[in-house]
Design an enzyme around this catalytic site. Structure first.
Site: not given
Length: 274
Positions: A124, A128, A243
């Site tokens: 979000g 990467v 996360d």
């Protein structure tokens, strides 16, 4: 003070008119007591005593003011010297790390101009990319979305703090990049080592074709717990990972788990924000 001395003379059994009393109190000999002269001497001594007391108070006040400003100046000077010697927190942390501040053009070249073929992860907050530096080192590069220059100082500080954390189950940061480009806009990027076996999510739910044995799964679970426990309780300041998911657990060539701390927005520096 004089009324108390006079009261003591009256209380003496010889009385204030006795010469021995005057000698005892004032070390005066051959003094004849006269009430009239004694009263006039007391009345003359009162203004002198008041003037002397005022002078003493003025001197004490002047000394107190002088001491306050001198002490304040010394404290300010020592604080300034300590600041010059130690520097701000970000400088202290930066001195203890080997972070590289990459140039945006080098990041662009390493990722093939952020080619979609080099995307190895999506989230979000950004993608990467797999990148290759000029010396041939393979790295993982995270490019954050929707950045502005307003948060650059906070970003660089927190990246420095995270880079100072060292643990066997934490991916170490290599460096970061902040740039303002005419085409892409404001950029924030962080760089770390590339894990050859991808993420735990790829092995559990992806199409890698590999099957993790139960001993390997146990090793991954224990290593993951150790890395997370160090972030939350061992690191100073404590870093709260917000996360926790399989895609943030990377595996090296020996399938040892490494917590990915690339996601800057997914971290919370507990001690720095209390």
């Amino acid at each position: 003070m004089l009324p108390f001395i006079y009261a003591a003379a009256v209380a003496n059994r010889f009385g204030p008119q006795d010469s021995s009393t005057a000698f005892c109190l004032f070390l005066l000999s051959n003094v004849s007591y006269s009430p009239a002269s004694h009263g006039s001497s007391i009345s003359a001594a009162i203004p002198a005593g008041i003037a002397a007391g005022c002078a003493v108070l003025v001197l004490l006040a002047a000394y107190a003011v002088w001491y306050y400003f001198i002490h304040r100046r010394r404290r300010k000077r020592s604080w300034t010297q300590s600041r010059r010697q130690s520097g701000p927190l970000s400088d202290q942390i930066g001195a203890s790390t080997t972070l590289i501040k990459f140039v945006f053009d080098d990041i662009r070249a390493a990722t093939g101009n952020f080619s979609r073929e080099n995307i190895i992860g999506q989230g979000g907050f950004g993608n990467v990319y797999k990148g290759v530096l000029s010396d041939g080192t393979e790295v993982a590069i995270k490019r954050f979305k929707n950045c502005s220059a307003a948060g650059d100082s906070s970003f660089s500080h927190e990246v420095e703090v995270i880079a100072s954390v060292r643990h066997v189950n934490l991916v170490a940061l290599r460096g970061y990049c902040m740039a303002n480009t005419p085409m892409e806009g404001h950029q924030r990027i962080i760089v770390c080592d590339l894990m050859p076996n991808g993420s735990l999510h790829d092995h559990l739910f992806g199409h890698t074709g590999s099957k993790l044995s139960w001993p390997v799964r146990q090793k991954i679970a224990v290593g993951t717990a150790r890395g997370l426990a160090y972030l939350h309780y061992g690191a100073q300041p404590a870093i709260i990972h917000r996360d926790i998911k399989a895609s943030n657990i990377l595996l090296d060539e020996n399938l040892r788990p490494w917590w990915q701390i690339l996601a800057w927005q997914d971290m919370h520096l507990k001690a720095c924000r209390m």
